[in-house]
Design an enzyme around this catalytic site. Sequence first.
Site, PDB file in Angstrom:
ATOM      1  N   GLU A 179      -3.672   5.736   1.534  1.00 22.80           N
ATOM      2  CA  GLU A 179      -3.662   4.332   1.919  1.00 22.80           C
ATOM      3  C   GLU A 179      -4.995   3.993   2.576  1.00 22.80           C
ATOM      4  O   GLU A 179      -5.562   4.797   3.309  1.00 22.80           O
ATOM      5  CB  GLU A 179      -2.539   4.049   2.914  1.00 22.80           C
ATOM      6  CG  GLU A 179      -1.180   3.913   2.284  1.00 22.80           C
ATOM      7  CD  GLU A 179      -0.164   3.320   3.251  1.00 22.80           C
ATOM      8  OE1 GLU A 179      -0.527   2.381   3.993  1.00 22.80           O
ATOM      9  OE2 GLU A 179       0.976   3.802   3.257  1.00 22.80           O
ATOM     10  N   LYS A 231       0.812  -1.218   0.000  1.00 21.77           N
ATOM     11  CA  LYS A 231       0.000   0.000   0.000  1.00 21.77           C
ATOM     12  C   LYS A 231       0.846   1.269   0.000  1.00 21.77           C
ATOM     13  O   LYS A 231       0.590   2.200  -0.766  1.00 21.77           O
ATOM     14  CB  LYS A 231      -0.940   0.009   1.209  1.00 21.77           C
ATOM     15  CG  LYS A 231      -1.984  -1.068   1.222  1.00 21.77           C
ATOM     16  CD  LYS A 231      -2.938  -0.931   2.402  1.00 21.77           C
ATOM     17  CE  LYS A 231      -2.290  -1.243   3.732  1.00 21.77           C
ATOM     18  NZ  LYS A 231      -1.932  -2.660   3.889  1.00 21.77           N
ATOM     19  N   THR A 232       1.829   1.300   0.892  1.00 14.42           N
ATOM     20  CA  THR A 232       2.642   2.508   1.017  1.00 14.42           C
ATOM     21  C   THR A 232       3.390   2.803  -0.276  1.00 14.42           C
ATOM     22  O   THR A 232       3.425   3.949  -0.746  1.00 14.42           O
ATOM     23  CB  THR A 232       3.637   2.366   2.186  1.00 14.42           C
ATOM     24  OG1 THR A 232       2.900   2.267   3.409  1.00 14.42           O
ATOM     25  CG2 THR A 232       4.572   3.559   2.267  1.00 14.42           C
TER      26      THR A 232
END
Length: 462
Positions: free
Chosen positions: A165, A121-122
């Site tokens: 996110e 995600k990051t």
Amino acid sequence: MAPGLPTAMDRPHFIGIGGAGMSGIAKILAQRGARVAGSDAKDSATAQALRGLGVTVHLGHAAAHLADDASCVVVSSAIREDNPELRRAAELGIPVVHRSDALAALMDGLRPIAVAGTHGKTTTTSMLAVALTELGREPSYAIGGDLDAPGSNALHGAGEIFVAEADESDRSFHRYAPEVAIILNVELDHHANYASMEEIHESFETFVGRIVPGGTLVISADHEGARELTRRLDGSVRTVTYGESADADVRVLSVVPQGLKSEVTVELDDAPLTFTVSVPGKHYAHNAVAALAAGVALGVPAAELAPALAAYTGVKRRLQLKGEAAGVQVIDSYAHHPTEMTADLEAMRSAAGDSRILVVFQPHLFSRTRELGKEMGHALALADASLVLDIYPAREDPIPGVTSELIIEAARAAGADVTAVHDAAEVPAAVAGMAKPGDLVLTMGAGDVTDLGPRILDRLSN
């Protein structure tokens, strides 16, 4: 023009303001003109960066830190009910807002892209934020890690796009209403909150159901958990799949390693498109393809977005080069789930050539180690040698019988060279005794193992 302050968030107080998710929201609110305050257990570079924006950051937690006229108190799922500031908020009748609701309020009126998945995600959020900035789109973004400096995990931009996110760990991603949602992968993790894959899939289905009418889901065509989720959907949401699978809408034709970069070729709208990803490994190349598909779904031309993705050169703790000493490079990895560990070690192996890879691994959470310790050990078998620290507890209390030995035993059974180190202060000397010129050292884990990188470099220098 980006919207102003959400209602009742003009004087917010954050408990745990130094955390990755909390600090980003606090930063955006401060940039929008809110009078922001908060507290954290200890001082940090992030706290100092917030102070530079005029945010009041108290050290430690005490009822006196909460101003009587605070408009709300923002908390994460990690804040316990006995926190003195939370109790004081109840006494004063100040509303308590979960950080996900605060972030959802910040996205209101914009065109949100929410990036979800068990891993990646990051990185994917960062890739989109950097590429859209490179194109002059001035996005707002909230990322679970710093791009290039403390406090760079979030920005209030003047454009209409907001990239964020979407955290599944506590189901907080159910609060968002994205125009475009990305699901990178679906695996069982966060065992304190999910008892089965069925619960995980139900949670992700709820997230997909939050996509606004006319919006788009971008989802992996390769990952089995994601494919199963796609099969379970009712077809009411426009879905774009990506990956190497023959049936992918955005098909990855090749990922060619070029040192610490990759050249990626995809088939998009029946035509090939080649671009550079400035970080190594197939895992990160696929993240970039997901970012490309999401941007295109929002109306950004692929021919512009693809080359702009090369501007992303990494985020702190995601295969971040900390330095080199005595011919040894020290790299920091946030990987703490076996899939992430395997992906980062394979990426480093593809870039390392004949160099040895030495890992300093710190398990994260007792519950994760209990459920996935064996798989973590198997992942460490990809390294030439590893040092394994005690478990970083984070928000959890110890679980009887759950220690790093679960990982070490599995690693040794898989043929790995693994050594237990119970005192982190011993790690720099141990690494210096192992490392040779040309080796790569990875500090790996989601806890404070990241602090060992500079100490290892200092010891190597001496």
